[in-house]
Write a protein that holds these residues in place. Sequence first.
Motif, PDB file in Angstrom:
ATOM      1  N   ALA A  38       0.681  -1.380  -0.259  1.00  0.00           N
ATOM      2  CA  ALA A  38      -0.123  -0.368   0.033  1.00  0.00           C
ATOM      3  C   ALA A  38       1.077   1.284   0.176  1.00  0.00           C
ATOM      4  CB  ALA A  38      -0.764  -0.047   0.872  1.00  0.00           C
ATOM      5  N   LEU A  39       2.248   1.261   0.682  1.00  0.00           N
ATOM      6  CA  LEU A  39       3.414   2.210   0.911  1.00  0.00           C
ATOM      7  C   LEU A  39       3.345   3.166  -0.450  1.00  0.00           C
ATOM      8  CD1 LEU A  39       4.233   4.992   2.168  1.00  0.00           C
ATOM      9  CD2 LEU A  39       6.265   3.290   3.028  1.00  0.00           C
ATOM     10  N   ALA A  40       3.475   1.239  -1.446  1.00  0.00           N
ATOM     11  CA  ALA A  40       4.081   1.429  -2.843  1.00  0.00           C
ATOM     12  C   ALA A  40       3.685   1.721  -3.655  1.00  0.00           C
ATOM     13  CB  ALA A  40       4.923   0.117  -2.942  1.00  0.00           C
ATOM     14  N   ASP A  41       1.910   1.421  -3.140  1.00  0.00           N
ATOM     15  CA  ASP A  41       1.564   2.332  -4.391  1.00  0.00           C
ATOM     16  C   ASP A  41       0.910   3.779  -3.988  1.00  0.00           C
ATOM     17  OD1 ASP A  41       0.455  -0.099  -5.960  1.00  0.00           O
ATOM     18  OD2 ASP A  41      -1.080  -0.888  -3.953  1.00  0.00           O
ATOM     19  N   ALA A  42       0.893   3.997  -2.653  1.00  0.00           N
ATOM     20  CA  ALA A  42       0.746   5.100  -2.300  1.00  0.00           C
ATOM     21  C   ALA A  42       1.647   6.356  -2.555  1.00  0.00           C
ATOM     22  CB  ALA A  42       0.758   5.767  -0.974  1.00  0.00           C
ATOM     23  N   LEU A  43       3.134   6.085  -3.095  1.00  0.00           N
ATOM     24  CA  LEU A  43       4.559   6.555  -3.068  1.00  0.00           C
ATOM     25  C   LEU A  43       4.293   6.781  -4.975  1.00  0.00           C
ATOM     26  CD1 LEU A  43       7.011   5.183  -1.463  1.00  0.00           C
ATOM     27  CD2 LEU A  43       6.522   7.157  -0.895  1.00  0.00           C
ATOM     28  N   ASP A  44       3.493   5.589  -5.456  1.00  0.00           N
ATOM     29  CA  ASP A  44       3.512   6.219  -7.198  1.00  0.00           C
ATOM     30  C   ASP A  44       2.370   6.698  -7.842  1.00  0.00           C
ATOM     31  OD1 ASP A  44       5.055   3.938  -8.119  1.00  0.00           O
ATOM     32  OD2 ASP A  44       3.908   2.114  -7.959  1.00  0.00           O
ATOM     33  N   ALA A  45       0.961   6.611  -6.505  1.00  0.00           N
ATOM     34  CA  ALA A  45       0.042   7.743  -6.567  1.00  0.00           C
ATOM     35  C   ALA A  45       0.935   9.114  -7.472  1.00  0.00           C
ATOM     36  CB  ALA A  45      -0.926   7.636  -5.702  1.00  0.00           C
ATOM     37  N   ALA A  46       1.207   9.339  -5.994  1.00  0.00           N
ATOM     38  CA  ALA A  46       1.914  10.498  -5.345  1.00  0.00           C
ATOM     39  C   ALA A  46       2.755  11.539  -6.565  1.00  0.00           C
ATOM     40  CB  ALA A  46       2.602  11.080  -4.406  1.00  0.00           C
ATOM     41  N   HIS A  47       2.922  10.940  -7.737  1.00  0.00           N
ATOM     42  CA  HIS A  47       3.849  11.047  -9.369  1.00  0.00           C
ATOM     43  C   HIS A  47       3.833  12.511  -9.462  1.00  0.00           C
ATOM     44  CE1 HIS A  47       0.820  11.322 -12.127  1.00  0.00           C
ATOM     45  NE2 HIS A  47      -0.436  10.416 -11.615  1.00  0.00           N
ATOM     46  N   ALA A  48       2.636  13.226  -9.019  1.00  0.00           N
ATOM     47  CA  ALA A  48       2.082  14.515  -9.341  1.00  0.00           C
ATOM     48  C   ALA A  48       2.646  15.486  -8.628  1.00  0.00           C
ATOM     49  CB  ALA A  48       0.429  15.186 -10.103  1.00  0.00           C
ATOM     50  N   SER A  49       3.143  15.054  -7.619  1.00  0.00           N
ATOM     51  CA  SER A  49       3.575  15.713  -6.522  1.00  0.00           C
ATOM     52  C   SER A  49       5.000  16.667  -6.688  1.00  0.00           C
ATOM     53  CB  SER A  49       3.398  15.713  -4.989  1.00  0.00           C
ATOM     54  OG  SER A  49       1.388  15.102  -4.839  1.00  0.00           O
ATOM     55  N   ARG A  98      11.403   4.878  -8.331  1.00  0.00           N
ATOM     56  CA  ARG A  98       9.952   5.881  -9.061  1.00  0.00           C
ATOM     57  C   ARG A  98       9.917   7.012  -8.774  1.00  0.00           C
ATOM     58  NH1 ARG A  98       7.943   0.987  -9.577  1.00  0.00           N
ATOM     59  NH2 ARG A  98       6.752   0.971  -8.455  1.00  0.00           N
ATOM     60  N   CYS A  99      10.287   8.074  -7.358  1.00  0.00           N
ATOM     61  CA  CYS A  99       9.123   9.232  -7.297  1.00  0.00           C
ATOM     62  C   CYS A  99      11.140  10.429  -8.169  1.00  0.00           C
ATOM     63  CB  CYS A  99       9.845   9.174  -6.038  1.00  0.00           C
ATOM     64  SG  CYS A  99       8.700   8.657  -4.761  1.00  0.00           S
ATOM     65  N   ARG A 100       9.599  11.000  -8.238  1.00  0.00           N
ATOM     66  CA  ARG A 100      10.733  12.309  -9.286  1.00  0.00           C
ATOM     67  C   ARG A 100      10.278  12.855  -8.088  1.00  0.00           C
ATOM     68  NH1 ARG A 100       7.549  14.843 -14.254  1.00  0.00           N
ATOM     69  NH2 ARG A 100       9.363  15.637 -14.548  1.00  0.00           N
ATOM     70  N   ALA A 101       9.486  13.632  -7.188  1.00  0.00           N
ATOM     71  CA  ALA A 101       9.964  14.579  -6.088  1.00  0.00           C
ATOM     72  C   ALA A 101      10.481  14.216  -4.937  1.00  0.00           C
ATOM     73  CB  ALA A 101       7.933  14.460  -5.830  1.00  0.00           C
ATOM     74  N   PRO A 102      11.189  14.673  -4.416  1.00  0.00           N
ATOM     75  CA  PRO A 102      11.671  14.179  -3.203  1.00  0.00           C
ATOM     76  C   PRO A 102      11.554  13.757  -1.994  1.00  0.00           C
ATOM     77  CG  PRO A 102      12.290  16.849  -3.439  1.00  0.00           C
ATOM     78  CD  PRO A 102      11.532  16.118  -4.076  1.00  0.00           C
ATOM     79  N   VAL A 103      11.750  13.155  -1.413  1.00  0.00           N
ATOM     80  CA  VAL A 103      10.910  12.263   0.021  1.00  0.00           C
ATOM     81  C   VAL A 103      11.466  13.203   1.253  1.00  0.00           C
ATOM     82  CG1 VAL A 103      10.014  10.397   0.531  1.00  0.00           C
ATOM     83  CG2 VAL A 103      10.019  10.487  -1.789  1.00  0.00           C
ATOM     84  N   LEU A 104      10.164  12.759   2.187  1.00  0.00           N
ATOM     85  CA  LEU A 104      11.361  13.777   3.486  1.00  0.00           C
ATOM     86  C   LEU A 104      10.526  12.708   4.514  1.00  0.00           C
ATOM     87  CD1 LEU A 104      12.018  16.171   5.083  1.00  0.00           C
ATOM     88  CD2 LEU A 104       9.673  17.057   5.048  1.00  0.00           C
ATOM     89  N   GLY A 105      11.283  12.279   4.941  1.00  0.00           N
ATOM     90  CA  GLY A 105      11.600  11.450   6.476  1.00  0.00           C
ATOM     91  C   GLY A 105      11.136  12.239   7.795  1.00  0.00           C
ATOM     92  N   LEU A 106       9.956  12.317   8.484  1.00  0.00           N
ATOM     93  CA  LEU A 106      10.310  12.895   9.643  1.00  0.00           C
ATOM     94  C   LEU A 106       9.840  12.445  10.672  1.00  0.00           C
ATOM     95  CD1 LEU A 106       7.416  15.647   8.839  1.00  0.00           C
ATOM     96  CD2 LEU A 106       9.928  16.021   8.483  1.00  0.00           C
ATOM     97  N   VAL A 107      10.269  11.342  10.966  1.00  0.00           N
ATOM     98  CA  VAL A 107      11.244  10.084  12.684  1.00  0.00           C
ATOM     99  C   VAL A 107      11.088  10.509  13.646  1.00  0.00           C
ATOM    100  CG1 VAL A 107      12.066   8.490  12.809  1.00  0.00           C
ATOM    101  CG2 VAL A 107      12.291   9.274  10.564  1.00  0.00           C
ATOM    102  N   ALA A 108      10.241  10.141  14.841  1.00  0.00           N
ATOM    103  CA  ALA A 108      10.138  10.351  16.086  1.00  0.00           C
ATOM    104  C   ALA A 108       9.823   8.418  16.107  1.00  0.00           C
ATOM    105  CB  ALA A 108       8.864  10.711  16.656  1.00  0.00           C
ATOM    106  N   GLY A 109      10.668   8.805  17.800  1.00  0.00           N
ATOM    107  CA  GLY A 109      11.033   7.632  18.536  1.00  0.00           C
ATOM    108  C   GLY A 109      11.364   5.860  17.711  1.00  0.00           C
ATOM    109  N   ARG A 110      11.052   5.239  17.839  1.00  0.00           N
ATOM    110  CA  ARG A 110      12.238   3.862  17.655  1.00  0.00           C
ATOM    111  C   ARG A 110      11.833   3.611  15.779  1.00  0.00           C
ATOM    112  NH1 ARG A 110      10.230   0.187  22.008  1.00  0.00           N
ATOM    113  NH2 ARG A 110       8.170   0.816  21.391  1.00  0.00           N
TER     114      ARG A 110
END
Length: 242
Positions: A38-49, A98-110
């Motif tokens: 599902a996360l892979a599909d969501a990344l693909d679905a964000a192609h226009a972002s 496949r993501c053309r846009a930069p992916v920003l991770g926000l990480v808290a905890g473990r």
Amino acid sequence: MTATDPRWIGHQVRDEVSTLRLQRPQAGNRLTNDMALALADALDAAHASRVIVLEAEGPDFCLGREMAPPAPGAGVNAADVLRDDAAPIQRLYEAFGRCRAPVLGLVAGRAWGIGMVLAARCDLTLCARDASFALRELERGIPPCIAMAPLLDRMPAKALAHLVFGAEPIDAEAALAAGIVGRVVDGGSLRAEGEALVRRLLSFPAPAVQAVKQFLASAPRHHEANAVLHGASLLANVLGSR
């Protein structure tokens, strides 16, 4: 919802920014195979972002995969391991690629196991000072070669070896030094810092940002896909011989 319901991955779009969210906090956002797909599909679905943000609900970013290793004598063969262990994560890695846009991770905890890999796999990663990172698969007799594949170009080899063989968590400052994250911030300001960085990215021309992303992804280095396949083969040999 069940533990394998893909709705455990949230996807919101606003002002050319897609926000993807791990939404299984009661289980430490442990990733099932369905969630990985599902996360892979969501990344693909964000192609226009123009920017993609990856974050998580709850106190922990992600405690790893929800998948117990097969018991000795379970009769698991190499094909089973490649299908159930390797294929969903391989597809997730490919979606990141496949993501053309930069992916920003926000990480808290473990951020442990695949959680640490997701944090490192993002193009930009901010983490809270209370964050910790670990690859503890050797404690369960699992060689984490698939997890290590995206880390080979993101961490010094010695730091990666100590992380895997030591099988102990490291703190945010150690993760910064090892190249797993890009910046450490106070936990209370994680979201605000993330929003500020998103605004900064949006202030640049999109073609220029995409060119930098493409260069970072394609400049000569080791071949991640081949490393994943090699790691999957080693994992299948270990688990399939039990």
